[in-house]
Design an enzyme around this catalytic site. Structure first.
Site, PDB file in Angstrom:
ATOM      1  N   CYS A  13       0.841  -1.187   0.000  1.00 37.26           N
ATOM      2  CA  CYS A  13       0.000   0.000   0.000  1.00 37.26           C
ATOM      3  C   CYS A  13       0.884   1.247   0.000  1.00 37.26           C
ATOM      4  O   CYS A  13       1.869   1.283   0.726  1.00 37.26           O
ATOM      5  CB  CYS A  13      -0.881  -0.035   1.245  1.00 37.26           C
ATOM      6  SG  CYS A  13      -1.926   1.387   1.485  1.00 37.26           S
ATOM      7  N   PRO A  14       0.587   2.225  -0.821  1.00 37.04           N
ATOM      8  CA  PRO A  14      -0.571   2.401  -1.700  1.00 37.04           C
ATOM      9  C   PRO A  14      -0.296   2.036  -3.158  1.00 37.04           C
ATOM     10  O   PRO A  14      -1.106   2.331  -4.034  1.00 37.04           O
ATOM     11  CB  PRO A  14      -0.846   3.898  -1.589  1.00 37.04           C
ATOM     12  CG  PRO A  14       0.535   4.489  -1.524  1.00 37.04           C
ATOM     13  CD  PRO A  14       1.348   3.485  -0.698  1.00 37.04           C
TER      14      PRO A  14
END
Length: 79
Positions: A13-14
C-alpha cells in the site's frame, strides 16, 4: 469489452491502487481491469478506490494470500 491484467504482487500500500488508477485511465469506459495483489491492505484500498472514483468492483477473490480484483471502468466521468 476488453479486459486487462495488472500484476502488482509484492507491492505494498498504496502502490497497488496507484498502479491500478494509472491503468484505468488508459482504458475505455466499460473495460475491465483484473488486478492481482498480495498486500492484505489492498482489499480495503480497492473498495475505497471504487467508492471514490465510481468504478465498479465486479469481482473479488482470495486464494492463499493472492487477492484478485476485477474492476470495471465507469461509463461516464464522475461528477
Amino acid at each position: 469489452m476488453s479486459e486487462t491484467l495488472l500484476d502488482v504482487k509484492g507491492l505494498s500500500c498504496p502502490l497497488p491502487v496507484l498502479k491500478a488508477n494509472k491503468a484505468m485511465r488508459g482504458l475505455a469506459p466499460g473495460a475491465k481491469l483484473t488486478v492481482l495483489a498480495t498486500d492484505p491492505a489492498s482489499v480495503a484500498d480497492f473498495r475505497a478506490f471504487c467508492r471514490e472514483t465510481g468504478h465498479a468492483l465486479v469481482a473479488f477473490s482470495e486464494d492463499q494470500g493472492l487477492f484478485r480484483f476485477v474492476l470495471k471502468k465507469r461509463e461516464e466521468p464522475a461528477a
